[in-house]
Design a protein around this motif. Sequence first.
Motif, PDB file in Angstrom:
ATOM      1  N   LEU A   1       0.786  -1.235   0.000  1.00  0.00           N
ATOM      2  CA  LEU A   1       0.000   0.000   0.000  1.00  0.00           C
ATOM      3  C   LEU A   1       0.819   1.287   0.000  1.00  0.00           C
ATOM      4  O   LEU A   1       0.597   2.178  -0.828  1.00  0.00           O
ATOM      5  N   LEU A   2       1.718   1.425   0.927  1.00  0.00           N
ATOM      6  CA  LEU A   2       2.366   2.724   1.137  1.00  0.00           C
ATOM      7  C   LEU A   2       3.296   3.185   0.010  1.00  0.00           C
ATOM      8  O   LEU A   2       3.286   4.372  -0.318  1.00  0.00           O
ATOM      9  N   PRO A   3       4.092   2.313  -0.610  1.00  0.00           N
ATOM     10  CA  PRO A   3       4.882   2.809  -1.736  1.00  0.00           C
ATOM     11  C   PRO A   3       4.003   3.298  -2.898  1.00  0.00           C
ATOM     12  O   PRO A   3       4.314   4.311  -3.531  1.00  0.00           O
TER      13      PRO A   3
ATOM     14  N   PHE B   1       1.915   6.693  -1.215  1.00  0.00           N
ATOM     15  CA  PHE B   1       2.711   7.849  -0.792  1.00  0.00           C
ATOM     16  C   PHE B   1       4.103   7.900  -1.403  1.00  0.00           C
ATOM     17  O   PHE B   1       4.837   8.857  -1.180  1.00  0.00           O
ATOM     18  N   GLY B   2       4.508   6.869  -2.110  1.00  0.00           N
ATOM     19  CA  GLY B   2       5.847   6.835  -2.686  1.00  0.00           C
ATOM     20  C   GLY B   2       6.931   6.520  -1.676  1.00  0.00           C
ATOM     21  O   GLY B   2       8.105   6.810  -1.915  1.00  0.00           O
TER      22      GLY B   2
END
Length: 132
Positions: free
Chosen positions: A48-50, A53-54
């Motif tokens: 999810l996070l990459p 939000f990168g």
Amino acid sequence: MTTMKSSQESKEFKMRQNKFLKVVKILLFVVVAATVLGFVVKELWNALLPAIFGWHMITFWQALGLLVLSKILFGGFHRHGGRGGWRHRMKERWEQMTPEEREQFRKGMRCGHWRGREHDHGQFTPHAEQQP
């Protein structure tokens, strides 16, 4: 006399053996649970996070560190009242209430909330109903 002594020793040995097995089972459970939770956190973070939000992907050990950090920040390392702790305290409070306080409590619970206050000395005193 020796049969009683050996019987007593046998019981003590079994008790020590049972305690040891219980400790081993608890440790095994903790290790398995930490491993599973670490992988779940890692996979959720990396899925999810990459993308959202990168942020960088994390390793298993970083995920485990996040679990420990969140436990410290949000959960603490204290016991949560033991078994039935909340029920026991609630039962004591209920027994100290007058019939009027009990009825008011029941009415408040039916509405989904309770307007009561607990003072420092542990006595329960309900609020008077507020008029708009």
